[in-house]
Design a protein around this motif. Structure first.
Motif, mmCIF file in Angstrom:
data_model
loop_
_atom_site.group_PDB
_atom_site.id
_atom_site.type_symbol
_atom_site.label_atom_id
_atom_site.label_comp_id
_atom_site.label_asym_id
_atom_site.label_seq_id
_atom_site.Cartn_x
_atom_site.Cartn_y
_atom_site.Cartn_z
ATOM 1 N N GLU A 158 0.831 -1.205 0.000
ATOM 2 C CA GLU A 158 0.000 0.000 0.000
ATOM 3 C C GLU A 158 0.866 1.255 0.000
ATOM 4 O O GLU A 158 0.578 2.219 -0.732
ATOM 5 N N LYS A 215 -6.947 5.609 -2.919
ATOM 6 C CA LYS A 215 -8.155 5.891 -3.690
ATOM 7 C C LYS A 215 -8.301 7.381 -3.967
ATOM 8 O O LYS A 215 -8.716 7.781 -5.066
ATOM 9 N N GLU A 216 -7.974 8.217 -2.998
ATOM 10 C CA GLU A 216 -8.072 9.659 -3.213
ATOM 11 C C GLU A 216 -7.124 10.109 -4.321
ATOM 12 O O GLU A 216 -7.495 10.917 -5.185
ATOM 13 N N GLN A 218 -5.918 8.248 -6.762
ATOM 14 C CA GLN A 218 -6.374 7.708 -8.049
ATOM 15 C C GLN A 218 -7.592 8.468 -8.562
ATOM 16 O O GLN A 218 -7.703 8.728 -9.772
ATOM 17 N N ASP A 219 -8.510 8.814 -7.675
ATOM 18 C CA ASP A 219 -9.701 9.562 -8.096
ATOM 19 C C ASP A 219 -9.322 10.946 -8.618
ATOM 20 O O ASP A 219 -9.891 11.424 -9.618
ATOM 21 N N GLN A 222 -7.891 10.544 -12.086
ATOM 22 C CA GLN A 222 -8.931 10.261 -13.070
ATOM 23 C C GLN A 222 -9.755 11.505 -13.383
ATOM 24 O O GLN A 222 -10.155 11.720 -14.543
#
Length: 287
Positions: A158, A215-216, A218-219, A222
């Motif tokens: 991670e 996730k933050e 990656q978002d 994107q």
């Protein structure tokens, strides 16, 4: 007179009577000894059987407990988290030693408990009980160690993924900033540039926040990709519109209406010769 210490003949007991009493006493003692010995043997046998069955019960209990821990260990090795950790490679984790430790634990052979049987001697049952209890404790420790190693591997991965995602986001912010500067005046809809500006600001905040998760990051990346796609599409539409306008023919002015041609010195249709001129006109005589 009878000498002292010598009994009279009438006072003496028959020899047979003495021997008979002695024999009866010996037989009685033998019977008592036999009964006591038999009772002791029976008691000892009962005690030994009781100890045997008690040892058998303890052995069966230890066998069952060890079997449960063996099954639990096998289940831990097949969980989704463990399988995911097994797929990790040293190049994609922060600390490769976590992978080495997990691999060493997973390579250990899973031992099964020793079966307990009624035909086994009591001493062997006790030894088997101790062995199964040792196996149970070993499997418990191995389960806890394996779970901890799995968490370490996934945590290390991670950390590596977060670092990679942060680097990707930084690159996206740079690309988006360059596109924002180069698209000024070249888009069909100015709102796409507004969306791109907002995505850049959000990406910078997430990039610079040390607590941003995978996730933050990656978002945010994107969102920048989507915003840049909107700008590029609007630029394409704008370019097509401009190319279409450039290829169209220039508009011409409408032609000026022409007057009808009239012969020279021809009077207009409503023109009349003055009567004064008709009186003085000489017409030739025709012969």
């Amino acid at each position: 007179l009878t000498p002292a210490g010598v009994k009279k003949e009438s006072q003496r007991q028959p020899v047979k009577t003495v021997y008979g009493k002695t024999l009866v006493g010996l037989v009685a003692v033998a019977i008592v000894f036999f009964l006591v010995t038999a009772a002791a043997g029976a008691f000892r046998h009962v005690t030994q059987r009781s100890q045997h069955y008690q040892a058998l019960a303890q052995c069966l209990t230890s066998q069952e407990s060890a079997a449960k821990q063996t099954k639990a260990l096998q289940q831990v090795r097949q969980t989704e988290q463990t399988l995911k950790a097994k797929q990790a490679v040293p190049q994609q984790v922060r600390d490769p030693k976590t992978i080495e430790k997990l691999q060493g634990l997973l390579e250990q052979e899973v031992q099964v408990p020793i079966p307990c049987k009624d035909t086994m001697p009591t001493a062997e049952l006790l030894i088997t009980t101790t062995a199964n209890q040792t196996l149970e404790a070993h499997n418990k420790s191995l389960i806890a160690t394996t779970r901890s190693a799995v968490v370490s591997v996934l945590g290390s991965r991670e950390v590596w993924l977060v670092g990679e995602a942060r680097g990707v986001l930084a690159g996206r912010v740079g690309e988006a900033s360059a596109l924002l500067a180069s698209s000024d005046g070249r888009v069909a809809d100015g709102r796409v540039r507004t969306d791109l500006t907002a995505a850049i600001d959000a990406g910078v905040r997430v990039r610079d926040d040390a607590g941003s998760g995978l996730k933050e990051l990656q978002d945010a990346s994107q969102a920048l990709v989507d915003a840049m796609g909107g700008v590029n599409e609007s630029m394409r539409v704008k370019a097509e519109q401009e190319a279409l306008e450039a290829s169209a023919p220039a508009p011409t002015s409408p032609p000026t209406p022409r007057k009808p041609n009239t012969p020279p010195n021809t009077p207009p249709p409503d023109w009349k010769v003055p009567s004064s001129e008709l009186k003085g006109e000489q017409f030739p005589n025709h012969l």
